[in-house]
Design a protein around this motif. Structure first.
Motif, PDB file in Angstrom:
ATOM      1  N   GLU A 133       0.829  -1.208   0.000  1.00 11.63           N
ATOM      2  CA  GLU A 133       0.000   0.000   0.000  1.00 11.63           C
ATOM      3  C   GLU A 133       0.864   1.259   0.000  1.00 11.63           C
ATOM      4  OE1 GLU A 133      -4.139  -0.997   2.179  1.00 11.63           O
ATOM      5  OE2 GLU A 133      -2.375  -1.383   3.431  1.00 11.63           O
TER       6      GLU A 133
ATOM      7  N   LYS B 241       2.514   1.594  -3.491  1.00  9.87           N
ATOM      8  CA  LYS B 241       1.540   2.018  -4.500  1.00  9.87           C
ATOM      9  C   LYS B 241       1.247   3.507  -4.371  1.00  9.87           C
ATOM     10  CE  LYS B 241      -2.858   0.611  -6.565  1.00  9.87           C
ATOM     11  NZ  LYS B 241      -3.617   1.861  -6.462  1.00  9.87           N
TER      12      LYS B 241
ATOM     13  N   THR C 159       4.329   0.922  -8.464  1.00  8.30           N
ATOM     14  CA  THR C 159       3.284  -0.093  -8.591  1.00  8.30           C
ATOM     15  C   THR C 159       3.835  -1.494  -8.809  1.00  8.30           C
ATOM     16  OG1 THR C 159       1.920   1.659  -9.577  1.00  8.30           O
ATOM     17  CG2 THR C 159       1.089  -0.590  -9.720  1.00  8.30           C
TER      18      THR C 159
ATOM     19  N   GLU D 198      -9.712  -8.353   0.534  1.00 14.37           N
ATOM     20  CA  GLU D 198      -9.031  -7.056   0.513  1.00 14.37           C
ATOM     21  C   GLU D 198      -7.706  -7.126  -0.234  1.00 14.37           C
ATOM     22  OE1 GLU D 198     -10.847  -5.126   4.654  1.00 14.37           O
ATOM     23  OE2 GLU D 198      -8.884  -6.095   4.637  1.00 14.37           O
TER      24      GLU D 198
ATOM     25  N   ASN E 113      -8.217  -7.713  -3.950  1.00 14.78           N
ATOM     26  CA  ASN E 113      -8.609  -6.492  -4.658  1.00 14.78           C
ATOM     27  C   ASN E 113      -7.450  -5.508  -4.784  1.00 14.78           C
ATOM     28  OD1 ASN E 113     -11.238  -7.387  -5.079  1.00 14.78           O
ATOM     29  ND2 ASN E 113     -11.977  -6.550  -3.139  1.00 14.78           N
ATOM     30  N   LEU E 114      -6.577  -5.475  -3.780  1.00 13.89           N
ATOM     31  CA  LEU E 114      -5.393  -4.612  -3.875  1.00 13.89           C
ATOM     32  C   LEU E 114      -4.479  -5.070  -5.015  1.00 13.89           C
ATOM     33  CD1 LEU E 114      -4.571  -4.168  -0.077  1.00 13.89           C
ATOM     34  CD2 LEU E 114      -5.143  -2.319  -1.671  1.00 13.89           C
TER      35      LEU E 114
ATOM     36  N   PHE F 218      -5.383  -6.908  -7.659  1.00 18.00           N
ATOM     37  CA  PHE F 218      -6.090  -6.655  -8.922  1.00 18.00           C
ATOM     38  C   PHE F 218      -6.020  -5.174  -9.289  1.00 18.00           C
ATOM     39  CE2 PHE F 218     -10.006  -5.543 -11.214  1.00 18.00           C
ATOM     40  CZ  PHE F 218      -9.892  -6.378 -12.310  1.00 18.00           C
ATOM     41  N   GLY F 219      -6.244  -4.313  -8.283  1.00 24.31           N
ATOM     42  CA  GLY F 219      -6.211  -2.873  -8.540  1.00 24.31           C
ATOM     43  C   GLY F 219      -4.850  -2.398  -9.012  1.00 24.31           C
ATOM     44  N   ALA F 220      -3.792  -2.964  -8.432  1.00 26.32           N
ATOM     45  CA  ALA F 220      -2.441  -2.579  -8.842  1.00 26.32           C
ATOM     46  C   ALA F 220      -2.162  -3.017 -10.277  1.00 26.32           C
ATOM     47  CB  ALA F 220      -1.417  -3.181  -7.886  1.00 26.32           C
TER      48      ALA F 220
ATOM     49  N   MET G 231      -4.440  -3.372 -12.623  1.00 28.76           N
ATOM     50  CA  MET G 231      -5.236  -2.499 -13.497  1.00 28.76           C
ATOM     51  C   MET G 231      -4.613  -1.102 -13.590  1.00 28.76           C
ATOM     52  SD  MET G 231      -7.533  -4.368 -14.787  1.00 28.76           S
ATOM     53  CE  MET G 231      -6.266  -5.660 -14.695  1.00 28.76           C
ATOM     54  N   GLU G 232      -3.930  -0.684 -12.527  1.00 30.14           N
ATOM     55  CA  GLU G 232      -3.218   0.600 -12.553  1.00 30.14           C
ATOM     56  C   GLU G 232      -2.129   0.581 -13.624  1.00 30.14           C
ATOM     57  OE1 GLU G 232      -2.646   4.509 -10.951  1.00 30.14           O
ATOM     58  OE2 GLU G 232      -4.186   3.011 -10.499  1.00 30.14           O
TER      59      GLU G 232
ATOM     60  N   LYS H 106      -3.805   0.946 -16.938  1.00 36.71           N
ATOM     61  CA  LYS H 106      -4.268   2.332 -17.114  1.00 36.71           C
ATOM     62  C   LYS H 106      -3.136   3.241 -17.588  1.00 36.71           C
ATOM     63  CE  LYS H 106      -5.533   5.161 -13.656  1.00 36.71           C
ATOM     64  NZ  LYS H 106      -6.313   5.622 -12.466  1.00 36.71           N
TER      65      LYS H 106
END
Length: 420
Positions: free
Chosen positions: A272, A275, A280, A307, A310-311, A313-315, A317-318, A321
């Motif tokens: 966290e 990120k 990332t 949690e 999702n962290l 997965f979110g990283a 997707m970052e 992006k």
């Protein structure tokens, strides 16, 4: 935060840090020796024997430090009734051991009842009041938590020869309350003082308590950074959070083991912090390792799994992006971890919560191009979501159906394509 012994768990007289230096490698060797001795004594003399019980409590010290919570619970089911019948120190030790184990399994309501049982037996002490303060804090009852932490400080003033580490634990508890109430500056000051005292006590040796305080410092720094308008001050806070979490991971690896749940939590915190600073790729590595450890720990927690999933997965997707192609190879590398978690979830109550994990696991499998596994998981998720009447699952159902249709179409297309 962590708990400390009200009555020394073994006959060696160590109230906080256990019988040996905090090194996981040494603890694992001692664990093996004590397990062998305990089994021999249990077979020859039975559990209701002074020697067997004393050996068990030494072994319990190793198990609780190494988070062998299932082993603890299995033996405590038999040990605690014996200890209650015996009374005296054995009564306190048995109930305390069960309270510790339940606390580490996040069963705080059951744990606090047992601490009150100890309070009735021996009255107030700094260690007991601190434990009760941490437990009430974890339950969200901050008034009771503050009351017991303040009582712990009063007991400390009356108890002769107490170490700086005892005051450090209480300060850590008070700092966590300030944090949970949103008083971040006050929280940071208390937790920094707590860590300084833990460092003094450790005297240059690795200490898990230094790392536990460090985790709180890092989390509070990231919260303060969100409120900071000065960009340089903000970056300084975030950089310190990374440094703290790197130290926390290293300390937990040495004192508790590379596979410890505490190491998993520190890795997540490190991810966290990384990120937040835009690092990332490094964050992804930390999240992936944390996920794997969370999936394996005795006190399996689906919320924690979701949690960190999702962290991660979110990283990923970052990265997409910012123009990077979807890293399907990494998603394939996550599937063994997902498989471990799936086995744990299938042993839980099969409801919409389990369905939520099957859905996100199916998404990972789809990104890994394992469309058959993805379709099966999404189908399991749909079966569970369809048993719910809550409108909140309508969007989940729609997304599952759409992704399942894509996976099934990909499977059909692959089957129709000529084999090379």
């Amino acid at each position: 935060n962590d708990l400390i012994f009200c009555v020394s768990m073994s006959h060696d007289g160590y109230p906080q840090d256990g019988p040996m230096e905090e090194l996981a490698e040494l603890q694992i060797k001692e664990e093996a020796r004590l397990e062998k001795l305990f089994q021999e004594q249990r077979q020859q003399q039975g559990l209701d024997d002074d020697g067997t019980l004393n050996t068990f409590f030494q072994l319990f010290d190793m198990w609780i430090q190494l988070y062998r919570l299932n082993k603890c619970m299995e033996v405590l089911e038999e040990v605690v009734p014996i200890c209650r019948r015996r009374g005296g120190d054995f009564h306190v030790k048995g109930v305390q051991a069960l309270a510790f184990t339940l606390w580490k399994k996040s069963q705080f309501k059951e744990s606090i009842k047992l601490f009150h049982e100890i309070e009735d037996l021996i009255g107030s002490s700094a260690a007991l009041c601190e434990n009760m303060g941490h437990t009430y804090s974890s339950m969200g009852n901050y008034d009771e938590a503050a009351k017991y932490f303040q009582r712990a400080l009063k007991c400390l003033d009356q108890e002769v020869g107490k170490k700086t580490g005892d005051r450090a634990g209480i300060l850590l508890g008070l700092g966590l309350i300030e944090d949970r109430l949103g008083h971040f500056e006050e929280a940071l000051a208390a937790v920094r003082e707590s860590q300084d005292l833990f460092r003094q006590r450790a005297n240059g040796k690795p200490s898990s308590l230094v790392a536990k305080a460090g985790m709180s410092i890092a989390k509070i720094l990231l919260k303060l950074a969100l409120q900071e308008t000065d960009e340089l001050k903000k970056q300084k806070m975030e950089d310190e959070a990374i440094e703290r979490e790197q130290e926390n991971v290293a300390l937990f690896e040495v004192t508790c083991g590379e596979d410890s749940p505490l190491t998993a939590s520190a890795l997540r915190g490190l991810g966290e912090a990384l990120k937040r600073r835009g690092k990332t790729e490094e964050a992804i590595e930390s999240f992936a390792r944390s996920y794997n450890l969370e999936a394996q720990k005795d006190a399996f927690d689906l919320l924690s799994i979701m949690e960190v999933h999702n962290l991660l997965f979110g990283a990923q997707m970052e990265m997409v992006k910012h123009g990077r192609p979807l890293d399907r190879a990494s998603f394939r590398s996550y599937l063994p971890t997902v498989g471990i978690a799936l086995r744990r979830v299938r042993n839980m109550q099969q409801d919409a919560n389990a369905g939520a994990y099957y859905k996100v696991a199916g998404e990972f499998a789809a990104f890994a191009e394992d469309y058959a596994q993805a379709s099966g998981l999404l189908n399991e998720a749909l079966d569970l979501f369809n048993t719910e009447k809550d409108e909140k699952v309508d969007g989940l159902i729609k997304h599952c159906k759409e992704l399942k249709e894509f996976c099934d179409a990909s499977i059909a297309q692959s089957a129709a394509s000529p084999k090379k």
